[in-house]
Design a protein around this motif. Structure first.
Motif, PDB file in Angstrom:
ATOM      1  N   THR A 168       3.392   5.598  -8.685  1.00  0.00           N
ATOM      2  CA  THR A 168       2.675   5.577  -9.957  1.00  0.00           C
ATOM      3  C   THR A 168       1.226   6.043  -9.827  1.00  0.00           C
ATOM      4  OG1 THR A 168       2.100   3.254  -9.634  1.00  0.00           O
ATOM      5  CG2 THR A 168       4.126   3.729 -10.875  1.00  0.00           C
ATOM      6  N   GLU A 169       0.817   6.459  -8.614  1.00  0.00           N
ATOM      7  CA  GLU A 169      -0.544   6.943  -8.393  1.00  0.00           C
ATOM      8  C   GLU A 169      -0.514   8.245  -7.595  1.00  0.00           C
ATOM      9  OE1 GLU A 169      -3.320   4.134  -6.963  1.00  0.00           O
ATOM     10  OE2 GLU A 169      -2.481   2.488  -8.148  1.00  0.00           O
ATOM     11  N   HIS A 194       4.904   6.510  12.339  1.00  0.00           N
ATOM     12  CA  HIS A 194       3.853   7.403  12.826  1.00  0.00           C
ATOM     13  C   HIS A 194       2.516   6.855  12.373  1.00  0.00           C
ATOM     14  CE1 HIS A 194       3.514   8.905   8.711  1.00  0.00           C
ATOM     15  NE2 HIS A 194       4.800   9.184   8.707  1.00  0.00           N
ATOM     16  N   PRO A 195       1.397   7.437  12.824  1.00  0.00           N
ATOM     17  CA  PRO A 195       0.091   6.947  12.356  1.00  0.00           C
ATOM     18  C   PRO A 195       0.001   7.016  10.831  1.00  0.00           C
ATOM     19  CG  PRO A 195      -0.184   8.547  14.128  1.00  0.00           C
ATOM     20  CD  PRO A 195       1.268   8.564  13.742  1.00  0.00           C
ATOM     21  N   ARG A 196      -0.643   6.023  10.235  1.00  0.00           N
ATOM     22  CA  ARG A 196      -0.807   6.004   8.773  1.00  0.00           C
ATOM     23  C   ARG A 196      -1.671   7.182   8.345  1.00  0.00           C
ATOM     24  NH1 ARG A 196      -0.340   1.977   4.754  1.00  0.00           N
ATOM     25  NH2 ARG A 196       0.273   0.630   6.460  1.00  0.00           N
ATOM     26  N   VAL A 197      -1.172   7.919   7.361  1.00  0.00           N
ATOM     27  CA  VAL A 197      -1.927   9.030   6.791  1.00  0.00           C
ATOM     28  C   VAL A 197      -2.093   8.782   5.302  1.00  0.00           C
ATOM     29  CG1 VAL A 197      -1.288  10.766   8.491  1.00  0.00           C
ATOM     30  CG2 VAL A 197       0.181  10.415   6.532  1.00  0.00           C
ATOM     31  N   PHE A 198      -3.203   9.217   4.760  1.00  0.00           N
ATOM     32  CA  PHE A 198      -3.484   9.087   3.336  1.00  0.00           C
ATOM     33  C   PHE A 198      -3.340  10.460   2.716  1.00  0.00           C
ATOM     34  CE2 PHE A 198      -5.458   5.583   5.477  1.00  0.00           C
ATOM     35  CZ  PHE A 198      -5.106   4.507   4.675  1.00  0.00           C
ATOM     36  N   LEU A 199      -2.560  10.532   1.641  1.00  0.00           N
ATOM     37  CA  LEU A 199      -2.210  11.804   1.024  1.00  0.00           C
ATOM     38  C   LEU A 199      -2.630  11.808  -0.437  1.00  0.00           C
ATOM     39  CD1 LEU A 199       1.403  11.740   2.457  1.00  0.00           C
ATOM     40  CD2 LEU A 199      -0.507  13.017   3.398  1.00  0.00           C
ATOM     41  N   SER A 200      -3.041  12.956  -0.920  1.00  0.00           N
ATOM     42  CA  SER A 200      -3.430  13.122  -2.315  1.00  0.00           C
ATOM     43  C   SER A 200      -2.627  14.261  -2.938  1.00  0.00           C
ATOM     44  CB  SER A 200      -4.922  13.429  -2.418  1.00  0.00           C
ATOM     45  OG  SER A 200      -5.278  13.665  -3.759  1.00  0.00           O
ATOM     46  N   MET A 201      -2.105  14.033  -4.131  1.00  0.00           N
ATOM     47  CA  MET A 201      -1.330  15.053  -4.839  1.00  0.00           C
ATOM     48  C   MET A 201      -2.218  16.098  -5.483  1.00  0.00           C
ATOM     49  SD  MET A 201       1.555  12.836  -6.746  1.00  0.00           S
ATOM     50  CE  MET A 201       2.358  11.513  -5.889  1.00  0.00           C
ATOM     51  N   GLY A 202      -3.466  15.763  -5.700  1.00  0.00           N
ATOM     52  CA  GLY A 202      -4.331  16.685  -6.439  1.00  0.00           C
ATOM     53  C   GLY A 202      -3.785  16.850  -7.845  1.00  0.00           C
ATOM     54  N   THR A 203      -3.544  18.078  -8.272  1.00  0.00           N
ATOM     55  CA  THR A 203      -3.008  18.315  -9.611  1.00  0.00           C
ATOM     56  C   THR A 203      -1.494  18.488  -9.609  1.00  0.00           C
ATOM     57  OG1 THR A 203      -3.417  20.686  -9.372  1.00  0.00           O
ATOM     58  CG2 THR A 203      -5.145  19.380 -10.435  1.00  0.00           C
ATOM     59  N   ASP A 204      -0.874  18.441  -8.420  1.00  0.00           N
ATOM     60  CA  ASP A 204       0.586  18.562  -8.324  1.00  0.00           C
ATOM     61  C   ASP A 204       1.252  17.239  -8.709  1.00  0.00           C
ATOM     62  OD1 ASP A 204       0.426  21.185  -7.415  1.00  0.00           O
ATOM     63  OD2 ASP A 204       0.303  20.557  -5.314  1.00  0.00           O
ATOM     64  N   SER A 205       2.558  17.249  -8.828  1.00  0.00           N
ATOM     65  CA  SER A 205       3.299  16.028  -9.172  1.00  0.00           C
ATOM     66  C   SER A 205       4.004  15.445  -7.952  1.00  0.00           C
ATOM     67  CB  SER A 205       4.311  16.317 -10.281  1.00  0.00           C
ATOM     68  OG  SER A 205       5.236  17.300  -9.837  1.00  0.00           O
ATOM     69  N   PHE A 206       3.733  15.984  -6.764  1.00  0.00           N
ATOM     70  CA  PHE A 206       4.320  15.451  -5.539  1.00  0.00           C
ATOM     71  C   PHE A 206       3.456  15.835  -4.344  1.00  0.00           C
ATOM     72  CE2 PHE A 206       5.837  19.751  -5.516  1.00  0.00           C
ATOM     73  CZ  PHE A 206       5.869  20.100  -4.182  1.00  0.00           C
ATOM     74  N   VAL A 207       3.695  15.137  -3.230  1.00  0.00           N
ATOM     75  CA  VAL A 207       3.061  15.463  -1.953  1.00  0.00           C
ATOM     76  C   VAL A 207       4.039  15.073  -0.857  1.00  0.00           C
ATOM     77  CG1 VAL A 207       1.856  13.244  -1.704  1.00  0.00           C
ATOM     78  CG2 VAL A 207       0.933  15.279  -0.601  1.00  0.00           C
ATOM     79  N   GLU A 208       4.038  15.826   0.247  1.00  0.00           N
ATOM     80  CA  GLU A 208       4.937  15.533   1.365  1.00  0.00           C
ATOM     81  C   GLU A 208       4.132  15.126   2.589  1.00  0.00           C
ATOM     82  OE1 GLU A 208       7.544  18.806   2.076  1.00  0.00           O
ATOM     83  OE2 GLU A 208       8.683  18.429   0.251  1.00  0.00           O
ATOM     84  N   CYS A 209       4.656  14.146   3.314  1.00  0.00           N
ATOM     85  CA  CYS A 209       4.019  13.680   4.546  1.00  0.00           C
ATOM     86  C   CYS A 209       4.179  14.749   5.626  1.00  0.00           C
ATOM     87  CB  CYS A 209       4.664  12.369   4.992  1.00  0.00           C
ATOM     88  SG  CYS A 209       4.024  11.783   6.570  1.00  0.00           S
ATOM     89  N   LYS A 245       5.944   9.332 -10.863  1.00  0.00           N
ATOM     90  CA  LYS A 245       6.874   8.948 -11.918  1.00  0.00           C
ATOM     91  C   LYS A 245       6.443   9.567 -13.240  1.00  0.00           C
ATOM     92  CE  LYS A 245       8.583   4.500 -10.351  1.00  0.00           C
ATOM     93  NZ  LYS A 245       8.676   3.061 -10.651  1.00  0.00           N
ATOM     94  N   SER A 246       7.400   9.868 -14.055  1.00  0.00           N
ATOM     95  CA  SER A 246       7.126  10.442 -15.371  1.00  0.00           C
ATOM     96  C   SER A 246       6.266   9.492 -16.187  1.00  0.00           C
ATOM     97  CB  SER A 246       8.457  10.683 -16.098  1.00  0.00           C
ATOM     98  OG  SER A 246       8.235  11.233 -17.355  1.00  0.00           O
ATOM     99  N   GLY A 247       5.235  10.037 -16.840  1.00  0.00           N
ATOM    100  CA  GLY A 247       4.361   9.234 -17.686  1.00  0.00           C
ATOM    101  C   GLY A 247       3.139   8.704 -16.959  1.00  0.00           C
ATOM    102  N   TYR A 248       3.007   8.934 -15.656  1.00  0.00           N
ATOM    103  CA  TYR A 248       1.854   8.476 -14.881  1.00  0.00           C
ATOM    104  C   TYR A 248       0.998   9.671 -14.476  1.00  0.00           C
ATOM    105  CZ  TYR A 248       3.939   3.871 -14.564  1.00  0.00           C
ATOM    106  OH  TYR A 248       4.479   2.658 -14.878  1.00  0.00           O
ATOM    107  N   GLY A 249      -0.259   9.387 -14.189  1.00  0.00           N
ATOM    108  CA  GLY A 249      -1.132  10.424 -13.670  1.00  0.00           C
ATOM    109  C   GLY A 249      -1.953  11.067 -14.720  1.00  0.00           C
TER     110      GLY A 249
END
Length: 56
Positions: free
Chosen positions: A13-14, A27-42, A52-56
């Motif tokens: 939802t974020e 694996h080591p914890r990584v922090f990821l940002s989607m930016g303006t996309d609707s997904f991000v991959e580790c 999720k639809s309706g968030y962001g």
């Protein structure tokens, strides 16, 4: 090159998420940002976080 399916898809939802691979053998914890996309991959485990639809 054909696109392959992500090994795991997690709905969130974020736009900012973290990934540690899950479990004891993760694996080591990584922090990821989607930016303006609707997904991000580790970059370690290829887990895909999808907004999720309706968030962001």
């Amino acid at each position: 090159m054909a696109e392959t399916e992500a090994p795991e898809v997690v709905e969130v939802t974020e736009r900012n998420v973290s990934c540690d691979g899950g479990g004891v053998l993760g694996h080591p914890r990584v922090f990821l940002s989607m930016g303006t996309d609707s997904f991000v991959e580790c970059p370690y485990c290829d887990r895909r976080f999808v907004l999720k639809s309706g968030y962001g």
